[in-house]
Each structure stands twice: as C-alpha cells, then as structure tokens.
Design a protein around this motif. Structure first.
Motif, short mmCIF file in Angstrom:
data_model
loop_
_atom_site.label_atom_id
_atom_site.label_comp_id
_atom_site.label_asym_id
_atom_site.label_seq_id
_atom_site.Cartn_x
_atom_site.Cartn_y
_atom_site.Cartn_z
N ASN A 114 46.49 -4.90 16.31
CA ASN A 114 47.08 -6.08 15.67
C ASN A 114 48.40 -6.50 16.31
O ASN A 114 49.30 -6.99 15.63
N TYR A 172 49.52 -9.56 14.03
CA TYR A 172 48.44 -10.14 13.23
C TYR A 172 48.40 -9.50 11.85
O TYR A 172 48.25 -8.28 11.73
N PRO A 194 46.78 -10.02 7.63
CA PRO A 194 45.53 -10.53 7.05
C PRO A 194 45.49 -12.04 6.84
O PRO A 194 44.43 -12.66 6.98
N PHE A 195 46.64 -12.67 6.50
CA PHE A 195 46.61 -14.08 6.15
C PHE A 195 47.40 -14.97 7.11
O PHE A 195 47.38 -16.18 6.96
N ASN A 203 42.99 -7.73 12.19
CA ASN A 203 43.20 -8.86 11.29
C ASN A 203 43.01 -10.16 12.06
O ASN A 203 43.42 -10.27 13.22
N ARG A 204 42.40 -11.14 11.43
CA ARG A 204 42.21 -12.47 12.03
C ARG A 204 41.70 -12.35 13.48
O ARG A 204 42.36 -12.78 14.43
#
Length: 233
Positions: A137, A178, A180-181, A12-13
């Motif tokens: 993550n 981490y 998703p947003f 993610n990110r």
C-alpha cells in the motif's frame, strides 16, 4: 538469522492507478526564500545638488511558514509516468533586513530597516511524475516540472517590490499511501525561480525619498521555495 522477504498484503484501492484521469485536493505549508544581489556603494544626487554615497546590504533574516492550498488533475501516461496539473494558492512572507553602513548607530552598529515582503501567488504547476512499482500500500515517486506564478501582492510604499510574474523549476519526491477509502500523497518539493523577479522600476516611483538608497541597493532578486504538501485523492 536469514533475511526474510517482505510479505505481500491485501492492497487497498487496487485499481485506482489504472484510471486514465483523476482529481484531488491539496493542503500544505511552505517557506519562501529570496536571494538578493546587492549593488554595493550607491551614489545619489540630493535635491540641493550634492552627491551622497551609501553602502547598504539587504538579505532575508528569518523564515516564516506559509500556507498552500489547491487542486490537481492527473493523467496516466503509462505504468510509471503521470502528467499532473496543479492550480494552487501560496500565502507567504519574506522578512528582509536592510543594513545601512553609511550611517551607523552609536558609531559602530549599522542602521537597520526591515520589510515584510508579503506574497500571494496564484500558480499552475505542470509536472511529470515517475513512480516506482507499487508494493502493498505504498508507491514512491520522483517529480520534475515547471510552475508559472502570478504575484497578487506588493505595495507602492514597499522598499523593494517584486514583479507580477515569475516562473519556477520544480523537483521533488513523494509517496502514494493507499487507504481503504482514499489515497494520501505526502510530497516534498523544491522550487527555484528562473528569472530576475525584482521590479527595477519601483525605486523611481517611491514617494518617500528616504527609502530610495535602500531600494537602489538591490539589483536582482531570485526567489525559492520549499513546499511540503499533502494530496488527497
């Protein structure tokens, strides 16, 4: 069974740590501690000229949960190092007990006075973070820094009073998680005061002279904190 290596997952990110500068907010809780140095026997001259001697000890007898809120700005120095500035507010309390062994109640138990040493600190920590390589993550890290603080609280009729300024050394651990947003960063750090933060001139300004033996019973105060914070970026 043979050990299986951890499997790589979709990150993610993935580029969030490559930014040269980023910002966030924090909320958390903390407990405040204080180490008091007791003088021992104290001799005071009364208004009638007589000299009285008292033996009073002071310490913190319980721990109250405080609130921490703030913001952060973090600069990327290299793959593993980041420099962070964290302006924050600390709302807390230290509950003190003063035991007077010179005038025991019922002939055995010392007389006890209590004080809630409330504090509102404005701080601006400067911290260096060393982070491990990211795996999937999560990414653990260590931190060290210095944290100057301004104490906005303190009353003239308190038994003891702390100075307006203090400086803390910080060490701690944390982990980047981490999503998703956003990125969540739970962190635990320990703060140790580098100065004697007791206002030694406060005792001479007390209007209630009955508090004077209690105020004079302490000659140094070194404060500490344990802080659990959650950063959102």
């Amino acid at each position: 069974m043979p050990l299986q290596a951890q499997q790589r997952k979709v990150e993610n990110r993935p580029y969030t740590d490559l930014r040269p500068l980023h910002f966030g907010i924090l909320v958390g809780s903390h407990v405040q501690d204080i180490e008091l140095v007791n003088v021992g026997p104290v001799s005071l001259i009364q208004e009638d000229g007589t000299v009285s001697e008292t033996v009073i000890t002071a310490d913190q007898d319980r721990y109250d949960i405080g609130l921490t809120v703030g913001v952060l700005a973090e600069a990327r120095l290299s793959r593993h190092f980041q420099l962070r500035v964290v302006p924050a507010l600390y709302f807390g309390n230290r509950h003190l007990a003063f035991r007077n062994y010179s005038s025991p109640a019922d002939g055995a138990v010392p007389t006890v006075r209590y004080q809630d040493l409330k504090s509102i600190y404005v701080s601006s920590a400067i911290e260096l973070l060393f982070a491990a390589p990211r795996f999937n993550n999560h990414r653990p890290y260590l931190l060290a820094g210095v944290n100057p603080m301004l104490n906005l609280s303190g009353k003239d009729d308190d038994i003891i009073k702390l100075k307006k300024g203090d400086v803390y050394a910080e060490v701690g651990v944390g982990c980047d998680l981490y999503f998703p947003f956003f990125k969540l960063r739970p962190e635990l750090k320990f703060l140790f005061s580098l100065t004697n933060t007791l206002d030694t001139k406060h005792a001479d300004k007390l209007k209630d002279k009955q508090l004077l033996p209690y105020a004079k019973s302490v000659c140094e105060a070194h404060t500490k904190m344990i802080v659990l914070s959650f950063y959102f970026e």
